[in-house]
Design a protein around this motif. Structure first.
Motif, short mmCIF file in Angstrom:
data_model
loop_
_atom_site.label_atom_id
_atom_site.label_comp_id
_atom_site.label_asym_id
_atom_site.label_seq_id
_atom_site.Cartn_x
_atom_site.Cartn_y
_atom_site.Cartn_z
N TRP A 46 44.94 58.29 16.58
CA TRP A 46 43.64 57.67 16.28
C TRP A 46 43.67 57.05 14.88
O TRP A 46 43.01 57.53 13.96
CB TRP A 46 42.52 58.70 16.36
CG TRP A 46 42.40 59.33 17.72
CD1 TRP A 46 41.85 58.79 18.84
CD2 TRP A 46 42.85 60.64 18.09
NE1 TRP A 46 41.93 59.66 19.89
CE2 TRP A 46 42.54 60.81 19.46
CE3 TRP A 46 43.48 61.68 17.41
CZ2 TRP A 46 42.84 61.98 20.15
CZ3 TRP A 46 43.80 62.83 18.09
CH2 TRP A 46 43.48 62.98 19.43
N PRO A 47 44.41 55.96 14.70
CA PRO A 47 44.47 55.35 13.36
C PRO A 47 43.14 54.75 12.92
O PRO A 47 42.86 54.69 11.71
CB PRO A 47 45.55 54.27 13.51
CG PRO A 47 45.58 53.96 14.97
CD PRO A 47 45.24 55.24 15.67
N SER A 48 42.33 54.31 13.86
CA SER A 48 41.05 53.72 13.49
C SER A 48 40.07 54.74 12.93
O SER A 48 39.04 54.35 12.38
CB SER A 48 40.42 53.04 14.71
OG SER A 48 40.23 53.98 15.77
N ALA A 49 40.38 56.04 13.05
CA ALA A 49 39.49 57.06 12.52
C ALA A 49 39.48 57.06 11.00
O ALA A 49 38.49 57.47 10.38
CB ALA A 49 39.90 58.44 13.03
N ILE A 50 40.56 56.62 10.37
CA ILE A 50 40.61 56.63 8.90
C ILE A 50 40.90 55.24 8.33
O ILE A 50 40.95 55.08 7.10
CB ILE A 50 41.68 57.61 8.39
CG1 ILE A 50 43.06 57.20 8.87
CG2 ILE A 50 41.38 59.03 8.84
CD1 ILE A 50 44.19 58.02 8.25
N ALA A 51 41.09 54.24 9.17
CA ALA A 51 41.36 52.88 8.69
C ALA A 51 40.58 51.89 9.54
O ALA A 51 40.70 51.89 10.76
CB ALA A 51 42.86 52.57 8.75
N SER A 52 39.79 51.08 8.88
CA SER A 52 39.00 50.06 9.58
C SER A 52 39.73 48.73 9.53
O SER A 52 40.52 48.46 8.62
CB SER A 52 37.62 49.92 8.94
OG SER A 52 37.74 49.56 7.57
N GLY A 53 39.47 47.89 10.50
CA GLY A 53 40.08 46.58 10.53
C GLY A 53 41.40 46.59 11.27
O GLY A 53 41.91 47.63 11.69
N SER A 54 41.96 45.40 11.42
CA SER A 54 43.22 45.23 12.13
C SER A 54 44.37 45.10 11.14
O SER A 54 44.23 44.44 10.10
CB SER A 54 43.16 43.98 13.01
OG SER A 54 44.43 43.69 13.56
N PRO A 55 45.50 45.70 11.43
CA PRO A 55 46.65 45.55 10.52
C PRO A 55 47.23 44.14 10.52
O PRO A 55 48.03 43.80 9.65
CB PRO A 55 47.66 46.57 11.07
CG PRO A 55 47.31 46.72 12.51
CD PRO A 55 45.82 46.58 12.58
N LEU A 56 46.85 43.33 11.51
CA LEU A 56 47.34 41.95 11.59
C LEU A 56 46.38 40.95 10.96
O LEU A 56 46.67 39.75 10.93
CB LEU A 56 47.58 41.57 13.05
CG LEU A 56 48.57 42.47 13.82
CD1 LEU A 56 48.70 42.00 15.26
CD2 LEU A 56 49.93 42.48 13.14
N SER A 57 45.25 41.44 10.45
CA SER A 57 44.27 40.56 9.81
C SER A 57 44.64 40.38 8.34
O SER A 57 44.64 41.33 7.56
CB SER A 57 42.87 41.17 9.93
OG SER A 57 41.91 40.37 9.27
N CYS A 58 44.97 39.15 7.95
CA CYS A 58 45.43 38.86 6.59
C CYS A 58 44.65 37.69 6.00
O CYS A 58 44.16 36.82 6.74
CB CYS A 58 46.94 38.54 6.57
SG CYS A 58 47.96 39.83 7.32
N ASP A 59 44.55 37.67 4.69
CA ASP A 59 43.84 36.62 3.96
C ASP A 59 44.71 36.21 2.78
O ASP A 59 44.89 36.98 1.83
CB ASP A 59 42.49 37.11 3.49
CG ASP A 59 41.65 36.01 2.85
OD1 ASP A 59 42.13 34.86 2.76
OD2 ASP A 59 40.52 36.29 2.42
N LEU A 60 45.29 35.01 2.85
CA LEU A 60 46.18 34.56 1.78
C LEU A 60 45.50 34.47 0.43
O LEU A 60 46.16 34.53 -0.61
CB LEU A 60 46.79 33.21 2.15
CG LEU A 60 47.84 33.22 3.26
CD1 LEU A 60 48.30 31.81 3.59
CD2 LEU A 60 49.04 34.07 2.84
N ALA A 61 44.19 34.34 0.42
CA ALA A 61 43.47 34.28 -0.85
C ALA A 61 43.55 35.60 -1.61
O ALA A 61 43.34 35.63 -2.83
CB ALA A 61 42.01 33.90 -0.61
N LYS A 62 43.84 36.70 -0.91
CA LYS A 62 43.93 38.01 -1.55
C LYS A 62 45.38 38.48 -1.71
O LYS A 62 45.62 39.66 -1.98
CB LYS A 62 43.16 39.04 -0.71
CG LYS A 62 41.68 38.73 -0.57
CD LYS A 62 40.99 39.78 0.28
CE LYS A 62 39.50 39.48 0.43
NZ LYS A 62 38.82 40.50 1.26
N ALA A 63 46.34 37.59 -1.54
CA ALA A 63 47.74 37.96 -1.60
C ALA A 63 48.09 38.60 -2.94
O ALA A 63 47.72 38.08 -4.01
CB ALA A 63 48.63 36.74 -1.36
#
Length: 327
Positions: A81-98
């Protein structure tokens, strides 16, 4: 002469004044010896102790086992149950925050692609635990069966298996992975697991073979054979329970090794490949940015090190508990 009273053993024993059982009558002393728990026979009986019960008792008192078991239980929970302690998708990325540092919702910061390092580290545990557990089960089952058959029957089968294991031991693991997995295009974990089983079974096979050879010469095995027990019954009912302990110890330690091997192969680009989430992939992607964004490398590396160390410590604790020489 006055008549002597008849000799009475009860009075002779009671008159010694030595205390304890010597002050009891003969019948009471005999009853004390026959009673299961005390003079009245109502005390608890001693339970038969086996190797496994003694090992479990020692493990419960071993702080190394308790600490490693807690870490492994947490990893299993995170994997399921990884979503129990981590929200969002591991494939969701934003280059502005690199390469940004920690912030709200990203306590571990962002990597070079702007992906949440915390989320990817949490989801990477699922891949590592899946590969480690499946590879260990495959190696233990395949290697133990072949080794047990070779050790029990011997002869040509044993000679052929011994020479075959020598051939597999001569293959370097990392080099074999580079050669075999470089032609695989699948992004799933199964090619990596299959490769580990292919090169990992000889170790468990030799350990199982040695344990079976030792166990089959014991008196209880000879007695079962004299009573007409079949080979399958002797192997499953008499030899396997007494030869499985070394296999369990080595398999537990090997589980951590397989997790590290998966990360190594993924780091070299022949294991899991993007978009799969793996600690080895994240370590490989963060290596060029180690000066500008060291957090992107340290967190997945730390998670990998803690996981491997937990399984190795667990295997060491189990080995110490199951080794009769240390008692």
């Amino acid at each position: 002469m006055p008549e002597q009273p008849p000799y009475e053993p009860e009075r002779a024993i009671a008159g010694t004044g030595m205390g304890g059982a010597m002050d009891l009558g003969a019948s009471e002393a005999a009853g004390l010896e026959k009673a299961p728990g005390g003079p009245d026979g109502t005390g608890p009986r001693d339970k038969a102790r086996s190797l496994w019960s003694d090992a479990w008792r020692d493990l419960r008192r071993n702080p190394v086992f308790l600490a490693s078991a807690l870490v492994i239980l947490f990893l299993v929970f995170v994997s399921l149950w990884p979503s129990a302690i981590a929200s969002g998708s591991p494939l969701s990325c934003d280059l502005a925050k690199a390469q940004d540092g920690s912030g709200p919702g990203a306590p571990f910061g962002y990597d070079g692609q702007g992906c949440n390092v915390y989320t990817r580290t949490v989801y990477g545990a699922r891949t590592s635990v899946t590969v480690g557990v499946c590879a260990t089960l495959g190696v233990a089952l395949f290697g133990s069966v072949l080794g047990a058959l070779a050790g029990y029957f011997g002869g040509v089968w044993d000679s052929v298996l011994s020479r075959l294991t020598d051939v597999f031991f001569a293959i370097p693991v990392v080099l074999g992975g580079l050669v075999l997995l470089s032609v695989v295009t699948s992004n799933t974990v199964w090619p990596v697991i299959g490769f580990m089983v292919l090169l990992g079974w000889p170790q468990l096979s030799r350990i199982a073979r040695g344990s079976v050879i030792t166990a089959k010469h014991h008196d209880y095995v000879q007695a079962a054979r004299a009573l007409g027990a079949s080979d399958s019954r002797i192997l499953l009912r008499h030899i396997a329970p007494n030869a499985v302990a070394p296999v369990i110890v080595v398999a537990t330690i090997a589980l951590g090794t397989y997790i590290a091997l998966e990360a190594t192969l993924s780091y070299l680009g022949v294991g899991l490949k993007p978009p799969s989430v793996s600690w080895g992939i994240d370590i490989s992607a963060a290596s060029p940015y180690i000066r500008n964004a060291p957090h992107a490398l340290l967190w997945p590396s730390g998670a990998l090190a803690v996981t491997v160390l937990a399984f190795i410590m667990l295997g060491d604790a189990v080995r110490d508990a199951l080794d009769p020489k240390l008692r």
